[in-house]
Design a protein around this motif. Structure first.
Motif, PDB file in Angstrom:
ATOM      1  N   GLY B  45      -9.400  15.481  15.815  1.00  0.00           N
ATOM      2  CA  GLY B  45      -9.026  15.334  14.410  1.00  0.00           C
ATOM      3  C   GLY B  45      -8.753  13.881  14.047  1.00  0.00           C
ATOM      4  O   GLY B  45      -9.218  13.386  13.014  1.00  0.00           O
ATOM      5  N   VAL B  46      -8.002  13.198  14.915  1.00  0.00           N
ATOM      6  CA  VAL B  46      -7.712  11.777  14.666  1.00  0.00           C
ATOM      7  C   VAL B  46      -9.016  10.983  14.633  1.00  0.00           C
ATOM      8  O   VAL B  46      -9.259  10.174  13.733  1.00  0.00           O
ATOM      9  N   LEU B  51     -13.561   8.407  11.661  1.00  0.00           N
ATOM     10  CA  LEU B  51     -15.008   8.438  11.411  1.00  0.00           C
ATOM     11  C   LEU B  51     -15.306   8.746   9.950  1.00  0.00           C
ATOM     12  O   LEU B  51     -16.143   8.098   9.327  1.00  0.00           O
ATOM     13  N   GLY B  52     -14.599   9.741   9.406  1.00  0.00           N
ATOM     14  CA  GLY B  52     -14.845  10.150   8.028  1.00  0.00           C
ATOM     15  C   GLY B  52     -14.567   9.019   7.057  1.00  0.00           C
ATOM     16  O   GLY B  52     -15.326   8.776   6.113  1.00  0.00           O
ATOM     17  N   SER B  59     -11.450   9.758   1.137  1.00  0.00           N
ATOM     18  CA  SER B  59     -10.269   9.169   0.514  1.00  0.00           C
ATOM     19  C   SER B  59      -9.456  10.260  -0.149  1.00  0.00           C
ATOM     20  O   SER B  59      -9.903  11.394  -0.332  1.00  0.00           O
ATOM     21  N   LEU B  60      -8.253   9.902  -0.489  1.00  0.00           N
ATOM     22  CA  LEU B  60      -7.320  10.832  -1.128  1.00  0.00           C
ATOM     23  C   LEU B  60      -6.740  10.083  -2.331  1.00  0.00           C
ATOM     24  O   LEU B  60      -6.110   9.046  -2.155  1.00  0.00           O
ATOM     25  N   LEU B  65      -8.612   7.114   3.463  1.00  0.00           N
ATOM     26  CA  LEU B  65      -7.714   7.941   4.266  1.00  0.00           C
ATOM     27  C   LEU B  65      -7.147   7.193   5.478  1.00  0.00           C
ATOM     28  O   LEU B  65      -5.942   7.042   5.623  1.00  0.00           O
ATOM     29  N   LEU B  66      -8.017   6.739   6.345  1.00  0.00           N
ATOM     30  CA  LEU B  66      -7.545   6.114   7.588  1.00  0.00           C
ATOM     31  C   LEU B  66      -8.532   5.026   7.989  1.00  0.00           C
ATOM     32  O   LEU B  66      -9.523   5.279   8.654  1.00  0.00           O
ATOM     33  N   LEU B  67      -8.242   3.804   7.547  1.00  0.00           N
ATOM     34  CA  LEU B  67      -9.145   2.668   7.773  1.00  0.00           C
ATOM     35  C   LEU B  67      -8.816   1.973   9.079  1.00  0.00           C
ATOM     36  O   LEU B  67      -7.646   1.783   9.395  1.00  0.00           O
TER      37      LEU B  67
END
Lengths: 254, 307
Positions: B45-46, B51-52, B59-60, B65-67
């Motif tokens: 998941g992390v 990757l996503g 993004s949210l 989301l997580l750069l």
């Protein structure tokens, strides 16, 4: 007595083994690090990158600059690439830096390996363009000058100079790079029409010489030749010698 | 027949020692393997969040989301995260760092300070999936160790990493770490980093059992120190334990299952425990559980211990 002696000896040998393991491992490890640090010498870094030693130390290899680049110019070096593992670089011939005015890559850097103090992209010094005059079309007498036209710091980083030749041939118009304005963005290298680029961006320290302060230039190459010639101001090293020269070898003593 | 059967072995608590038996039902097997499944879900998941965000611009509310990657990242464009050991190495080189990455390292230290440092190892680190696979294959191959080194060698590597950072002027472990290589190259493009990962896989598979994660990795050593006083622990319910040893057989760090010490403290105290939960699900007596201890009480206990 003998028991405690052998126990002590065993302890000392153990310590020695630990130290030997740490020393050999540490040596091999540091060779690897040095090797890699040298490998990075040809990489073109993002704008605002600190000089090599500082950049290599501070970059945490997170790739946030790479993601911030809207043109996908930047890459994060994979193991075995030209740059040090995991650090950002770009290849101008593939995708140059388009010199965003807001410099998003530098803003994204969490560690300061890319200097947040860089607020004008024209002040970036990613590299320095150099021209291979043996393969530059303009230097062969053609009217190319593409590098000059695509240069984002036009007429400051690259100027076109007029080289008159003898009567039977037309003049040459040749591009000349000026290090004080070239940002090293690589748009010239990207646009150069020769099969292999005749103008290339390289890290300045690989191509730039240094005159040395003991040469006292009373003039510079672009000092206008006038009657009111004055030495360049500011740098003490550039003023002509105050005294000390002899007009005649026979003076005084003879 | 019955008369020739040997007396059942009794544990120190007087109860018969029962072996762990893998249940036949799907539900029973899920219960046994649940923490492994949860861990893989978290690990993948992390990775997927990184990757996503990198590939498909997840993004949210317009915020990415997580750069970044596990070395340093930015959650929703506001919360910085950073690998505290990488930051420590850079500081050891004598270079200053911007506040963003320092705050990020503090946030991560805080999280693992509560969850137990080596929750990183068993729940997040991507190399854990590689070395777990090696350990699983190894048990099927029946390979024996080529040589033995102490598990404390990792602390030597940790000290060496900081020392070499100071001497060479670059973050020494970050430049050779198979963890960073694997994660970075999964997100930013494949290079030769897989060779380092393959190296640790083969080392674990054929040379030394739990060789990388359990003996050498300085990041694991760092987090073992970070997690020393973490509230989240494995509770040990001494009266029910028959010393059957099933927990130590599945534990990747069996030295942490010092049952005498665990009985005295009521929990597994070593920071080298990765909170992976393997022991919990194989214990036939239900002796081990996750447990959130009172950090103040634990501080008091460790003080009295040191006397």
């Amino acid at each position: 007595m003998t028991d405690s002696l052998t126990a002590r000896r065993r302890f000392l040998v153990r310590m020695g083994q630990g130290a030997a393991m740490a020393a050999t491992g540490g040596l091999l490890w540091s060779y690897l690090l040095r090797e890699q640090a040298h490998a990075a010498a040809t990489a073109i870094r993002p704008p605002g990158a600190l000089d090599d030693a500082d950049f290599n130390a501070r970059c945490i290899k997170c790739g946030q600059c790479v993601r911030a680049c809207p043109y996908d110019t930047l890459k994060l070096a994979a193991t075995g690439d030209v740059a040090v593992i995991g650090t950002p670089y770009f290849t101008p011939r593939e995708t140059p830096c388009y010199m965003c005015v807001d410099i998003p890559c530098t803003a994204a850097c969490p560690t300061g390996a890319l200097d947040h103090g860089l607020d004008d992209i024209d002040d970036a010094r990613m590299g320095l363009a150099v021209i291979d005059i043996e393969n530059c079309l303009s230097w062969q007498g053609l009217r190319c000058e593409i590098c000059h036209r695509v240069c984002p710091v036009q007429d400051r980083a690259i100027t076109v100079e007029h080289h008159p030749r003898k009567l039977s041939k037309h003049a040459m118009f040749v591009p000349v790079v000026h290090s004080e304005a070239c940002t090293g963005c690589g748009m010239c290298e990207d646009a150069c029409p020769t099969d292999k680029a005749a103008i290339r961006v390289l890290p300045p320290r690989l191509v730039q010489g240094e005159i040395g302060r003991h040469y006292r230039l009373g003039w510079t190459i672009d000092t206008p030749v006038t009657q009111e010639f004055k030495p360049a101001e500011g740098e003490g090293g550039r003023e002509p010698p105050a005294a000390g020269g002899l007009d005649y070898l026979n003076e005084g003593g003879l | 027949m019955n008369a020739s059967r040997p007396e059942p072995k009794l544990g120190p608590n007087g109860r018969p020692v029962r072996p762990f038996v893998l249940p036949d039902t799907i539900g029973g097997r899920f219960r046994v393997w649940r923490f492994i499944l949860y861990r893989r879900l978290v690990q993948l998941g992390v990775l997927l969040l990184f990757l996503g965000t990198a590939w498909w611009s997840w993004s949210l509310g317009g915020r990415p989301l997580l750069l970044g990657n596990l070395s340093s990242s930015l959650v929703l464009g506001v919360i910085p995260l950073a690998d505290p050991f990488a930051v420590l190495q850079i500081l050891a080189t004598g270079h200053a760092l911007d506040s963003q990455v320092l705050i990020g390292a503090a946030v991560v230290l805080l999280v693992y300070g509560v969850l137990g440092g080596r929750v990183w190892c068993s729940w997040v680190c991507p190399v854990n999936m590689v070395t777990d696979l090696a350990a699983w294959l190894r048990s099927r191959l029946g390979a024996t160790d080529l040589f033995h080194i102490r598990r404390s060698v990792r602390y030597l590597v940790l000290v060496l990493a900081l020392l070499l950072s100071a001497l060479t002027g670059v973050a020494a472990f970050e430049w050779v770490s198979p963890i960073s290589m694997l994660h970075r190259e999964l997100i930013f493009g494949i290079g030769l980093g897989w060779t380092a990962v393959l190296g640790s896989f083969l080392f674990d598979l054929l040379v030394l059992k739990h060789g990388w994660c359990g003996h050498l990795c300085p990041l694991g050593a760092f987090y073992a120190l970070v997690g020393r006083f973490a509230p989240l622990r494995i509770r040990f319910d001494a009266p029910t334990c028959t010393h059957c040893g099933e927990c130590a057989r599945v534990c990747p760090e069996p030295q942490v299952l010092n049952l005498r010490e665990a009985a005295a403290a009521g929990l597994i105290r070593s920071g080298e425990c990765t909170n992976c939960g393997r022991c919990i699900t194989v214990c036939p007596e239900d002796t081990l559980h996750f447990y959130l201890r009172n950090p103040l009480a634990s501080a008091g206990r460790s003080q009295s211990d040191s006397r």
